[in-house]
Design a protein around this motif. Structure first.
Motif, mmCIF file in Angstrom:
data_model
loop_
_atom_site.group_PDB
_atom_site.id
_atom_site.type_symbol
_atom_site.label_atom_id
_atom_site.label_comp_id
_atom_site.label_asym_id
_atom_site.label_seq_id
_atom_site.Cartn_x
_atom_site.Cartn_y
_atom_site.Cartn_z
ATOM 1 N N GLU A 66 0.849 -1.198 0.000
ATOM 2 C CA GLU A 66 0.000 0.000 0.000
ATOM 3 C C GLU A 66 0.880 1.241 0.000
ATOM 4 N N ASN A 109 -2.920 6.155 -0.927
ATOM 5 C CA ASN A 109 -4.039 5.243 -1.137
ATOM 6 C C ASN A 109 -4.780 4.954 0.166
ATOM 7 N N LYS A 136 -8.655 5.788 0.967
ATOM 8 C CA LYS A 136 -9.588 4.751 1.406
ATOM 9 C C LYS A 136 -10.310 5.174 2.683
ATOM 10 N N PHE A 172 -13.414 0.539 1.461
ATOM 11 C CA PHE A 172 -12.382 -0.487 1.475
ATOM 12 C C PHE A 172 -13.010 -1.808 1.882
ATOM 13 N N THR A 173 -12.304 -2.880 1.571
ATOM 14 C CA THR A 173 -12.835 -4.212 1.841
ATOM 15 C C THR A 173 -12.673 -4.587 3.312
ATOM 16 N N PHE A 191 -9.126 -5.536 3.879
ATOM 17 C CA PHE A 191 -8.225 -4.419 4.156
ATOM 18 C C PHE A 191 -8.343 -3.989 5.618
#
Length: 75
Positions: free
Chosen positions: A40, A44, A48, A54-55, A58
């Motif tokens: 990362e 970024n 996020k 974000f997932t 993550f």
């Protein structure tokens, strides 16, 4: 781009609060993410967290990187 949903805001706020509790900067988070094999860039990560997009993976990677093993979702 639409507004954050309540859950996106909650996820971003949980991560931001955890960083604050640990006294960590985004740069330090990125260093720790890189150390566990997550590639990362600081910009970024900032984006996020700003967007709240974000997932779950993550979020878990970040929590692992900062050494958090428990999250509370209630006040």
């Amino acid at each position: 781009m639409g507004e954050k949903t309540d859950y996106e805001a909650l996820a971003a706020n949980l991560l931001k609060a955890e960083l604050k509790r640990k006294g960590m900067t985004y740069g330090q988070l990125v260093e720790r993410l890189n150390a566990i094999g997550v590639d990362e860039k600081e910009v970024n990560v900032r984006n996020k967290l700003s967007r709240g997009k974000f997932t779950a993976a993550f979020l878990l990677q970040c929590m692992t990187a900062v050494g958090t093993t428990t999250l509370r979702l209630d006040g």
